[in-house]
Design a protein around this motif. Structure first.
Motif, PDB file in Angstrom:
ATOM      1  N   PHE A 113       0.846  -1.197   0.000  1.00  0.00           N
ATOM      2  CA  PHE A 113       0.000   0.000   0.000  1.00  0.00           C
ATOM      3  C   PHE A 113       0.881   1.246   0.000  1.00  0.00           C
ATOM      4  O   PHE A 113       1.846   1.325   0.771  1.00  0.00           O
ATOM      5  N   PRO A 114       0.560   2.234  -0.832  1.00  0.00           N
ATOM      6  CA  PRO A 114       1.393   3.438  -0.910  1.00  0.00           C
ATOM      7  C   PRO A 114       1.169   4.400   0.251  1.00  0.00           C
ATOM      8  O   PRO A 114       1.763   5.463   0.283  1.00  0.00           O
ATOM      9  N   PHE A 115       0.306   4.027   1.194  1.00  0.00           N
ATOM     10  CA  PHE A 115       0.082   4.898   2.353  1.00  0.00           C
ATOM     11  C   PHE A 115      -0.300   4.051   3.550  1.00  0.00           C
ATOM     12  O   PHE A 115      -0.627   2.867   3.410  1.00  0.00           O
ATOM     13  N   TYR A 161      -2.626  10.888  -2.627  1.00  0.00           N
ATOM     14  CA  TYR A 161      -2.747  11.196  -4.065  1.00  0.00           C
ATOM     15  C   TYR A 161      -1.358  11.342  -4.690  1.00  0.00           C
ATOM     16  O   TYR A 161      -1.095  10.799  -5.772  1.00  0.00           O
ATOM     17  N   ARG A 162      -0.472  12.046  -3.974  1.00  0.00           N
ATOM     18  CA  ARG A 162       0.878  12.265  -4.485  1.00  0.00           C
ATOM     19  C   ARG A 162       1.636  10.942  -4.574  1.00  0.00           C
ATOM     20  O   ARG A 162       2.304  10.661  -5.587  1.00  0.00           O
ATOM     21  N   LYS A 163       1.519  10.126  -3.539  1.00  0.00           N
ATOM     22  CA  LYS A 163       2.242   8.855  -3.512  1.00  0.00           C
ATOM     23  C   LYS A 163       1.724   7.870  -4.564  1.00  0.00           C
ATOM     24  O   LYS A 163       2.496   7.142  -5.182  1.00  0.00           O
ATOM     25  N   GLN A 177      -4.333  -1.564  -8.997  1.00  0.00           N
ATOM     26  CA  GLN A 177      -4.201  -1.665  -7.547  1.00  0.00           C
ATOM     27  C   GLN A 177      -3.998  -0.291  -6.915  1.00  0.00           C
ATOM     28  O   GLN A 177      -4.557   0.007  -5.851  1.00  0.00           O
ATOM     29  N   GLN A 178      -3.189   0.545  -7.570  1.00  0.00           N
ATOM     30  CA  GLN A 178      -2.913   1.868  -7.022  1.00  0.00           C
ATOM     31  C   GLN A 178      -4.175   2.737  -7.007  1.00  0.00           C
ATOM     32  O   GLN A 178      -4.427   3.469  -6.040  1.00  0.00           O
ATOM     33  N   LEU A 179      -4.958   2.647  -8.066  1.00  0.00           N
ATOM     34  CA  LEU A 179      -6.202   3.424  -8.117  1.00  0.00           C
ATOM     35  C   LEU A 179      -7.206   2.919  -7.081  1.00  0.00           C
ATOM     36  O   LEU A 179      -7.981   3.701  -6.527  1.00  0.00           O
ATOM     37  N   THR A 180      -7.167   1.624  -6.816  1.00  0.00           N
ATOM     38  CA  THR A 180      -8.016   1.068  -5.762  1.00  0.00           C
ATOM     39  C   THR A 180      -7.623   1.641  -4.408  1.00  0.00           C
ATOM     40  O   THR A 180      -8.481   2.017  -3.597  1.00  0.00           O
ATOM     41  N   CYS A 181      -6.321   1.724  -4.159  1.00  0.00           N
ATOM     42  CA  CYS A 181      -5.828   2.315  -2.909  1.00  0.00           C
ATOM     43  C   CYS A 181      -6.256   3.766  -2.789  1.00  0.00           C
ATOM     44  O   CYS A 181      -6.651   4.236  -1.707  1.00  0.00           O
ATOM     45  N   LEU A 182      -6.182   4.500  -3.896  1.00  0.00           N
ATOM     46  CA  LEU A 182      -6.597   5.901  -3.884  1.00  0.00           C
ATOM     47  C   LEU A 182      -8.080   6.029  -3.564  1.00  0.00           C
ATOM     48  O   LEU A 182      -8.495   6.935  -2.827  1.00  0.00           O
ATOM     49  N   SER A 183      -8.882   5.102  -4.080  1.00  0.00           N
ATOM     50  CA  SER A 183     -10.318   5.118  -3.787  1.00  0.00           C
ATOM     51  C   SER A 183     -10.583   4.916  -2.297  1.00  0.00           C
ATOM     52  O   SER A 183     -11.427   5.596  -1.706  1.00  0.00           O
ATOM     53  N   VAL A 184      -9.857   3.997  -1.687  1.00  0.00           N
ATOM     54  CA  VAL A 184     -10.015   3.748  -0.244  1.00  0.00           C
ATOM     55  C   VAL A 184      -9.714   5.025   0.544  1.00  0.00           C
ATOM     56  O   VAL A 184     -10.449   5.398   1.460  1.00  0.00           O
ATOM     57  N   SER A 185      -8.629   5.685   0.177  1.00  0.00           N
ATOM     58  CA  SER A 185      -8.265   6.930   0.845  1.00  0.00           C
ATOM     59  C   SER A 185      -9.360   7.975   0.681  1.00  0.00           C
ATOM     60  O   SER A 185      -9.706   8.697   1.622  1.00  0.00           O
ATOM     61  N   ARG A 186      -9.904   8.044  -0.518  1.00  0.00           N
ATOM     62  CA  ARG A 186     -10.971   9.016  -0.793  1.00  0.00           C
ATOM     63  C   ARG A 186     -12.198   8.724   0.043  1.00  0.00           C
ATOM     64  O   ARG A 186     -12.825   9.644   0.590  1.00  0.00           O
ATOM     65  N   TYR A 187     -12.565   7.454   0.202  1.00  0.00           N
ATOM     66  CA  TYR A 187     -13.737   7.110   1.009  1.00  0.00           C
ATOM     67  C   TYR A 187     -13.508   7.467   2.478  1.00  0.00           C
ATOM     68  O   TYR A 187     -14.416   7.968   3.157  1.00  0.00           O
ATOM     69  N   LEU A 188     -12.301   7.221   2.978  1.00  0.00           N
ATOM     70  CA  LEU A 188     -11.989   7.592   4.359  1.00  0.00           C
ATOM     71  C   LEU A 188     -12.070   9.105   4.544  1.00  0.00           C
ATOM     72  O   LEU A 188     -12.593   9.596   5.560  1.00  0.00           O
TER      73      LEU A 188
END
Length: 218
Positions: A113-115, A161-163, A177-188
């Motif tokens: 995970f990038p974050f 977003y930057r990472k 996978q990276q876009l999926t991670c970004l979506s999770v961050s956005r939902y949080l």
């Protein structure tokens, strides 16, 4: 006295929804971190109950407004409950959105995970708990603290977003996978927004003034 009892009953029902939503968010986060599709499905199935409770509570509030025509503090309470009820239902929906990303991750090649999902989710879950505690105790200081905390979560999301952007450039084969991670961050981040809305309604309850869009109060 009848009106007072009905308002207390409405408040208890709202807090019951809040407790279920708290659990849903916790399970959603765990499903993402562990890529647990079964746990994710449990969150999805549980959302039906929240939707039904949200509608029932809204109908009860409207009945009280029509039959008792509350004034002053009682009117503020009913209005606040209606708005908070809607925010809690939206948080439940966002928990479902996050779990759907967990299901998507199961079929994708594992990546780092990038974050720090646990750190971000912990901050968001703390805000959710605090805004409900502020409601229970009509705690102005705690509600204000929740509003101020939203800036930190916004900063976390911006960093994600930057990472993710950097990770996609370095490993374009992992873009899904990276876009999926970004979506999770956005939902949080959006869950944090709704907890802020709830905290602002608590402030409205206590002070009788609308504080939306007034950053200087934080």
């Amino acid at each position: 006295m009848i009106l007072h009892r009905k308002i207390q009953k409405i408040k208890k029902r709202l807090l019951a929804i809040g407790a279920i939503v708290e659990e849903q968010v916790d399970l959603a986060v765990k499903s993402v971190i562990n890529r647990d599709s079964e746990l994710a499905q449990k969150v999805i199935d549980g959302d039906v109950a929240i939707d039904l409770m949200e509608v029932d509570l809204e109908e009860e509030c409207l009945k009280v407004l029509a039959l008792h025509q509350p004034m002053a503090v009682d009117l503020r309470m009913i209005i606040a409950v209606l708005k908070i009820n809607n925010d809690l239902e939206r948080i439940g929906d966002l928990a479902v959105d996050a779990t759907e990303r967990a299901i998507a991750l199961v079929d994708q090649a594992p990546i780092e995970f990038p974050f720090d999902i646990p750190a971000m989710s912990k901050a968001v879950q703390k805000m959710l708990k605090q805004c409900l505690d502020a409601l229970v105790n009509l705690d102005l200081e705690l509600a204000t603290e929740v509003c101020a905390s939203d800036n930190a979560v916004d900063s976390m999301h911006a960093e994600v977003y930057r990472k993710v952007e950097e990770a996609i450039l370095q490993h374009p084969e992992n873009i899904r996978q990276q876009l999926t991670c970004l979506s999770v961050s956005r939902y949080l981040e959006r869950i944090a927004d709704h907890t802020t809305n709830i905290a602002e309604e608590v402030i409205y309850l206590i002070k009788g003034s609308i504080v939306r869009h007034q950053d200087n109060i934080y």
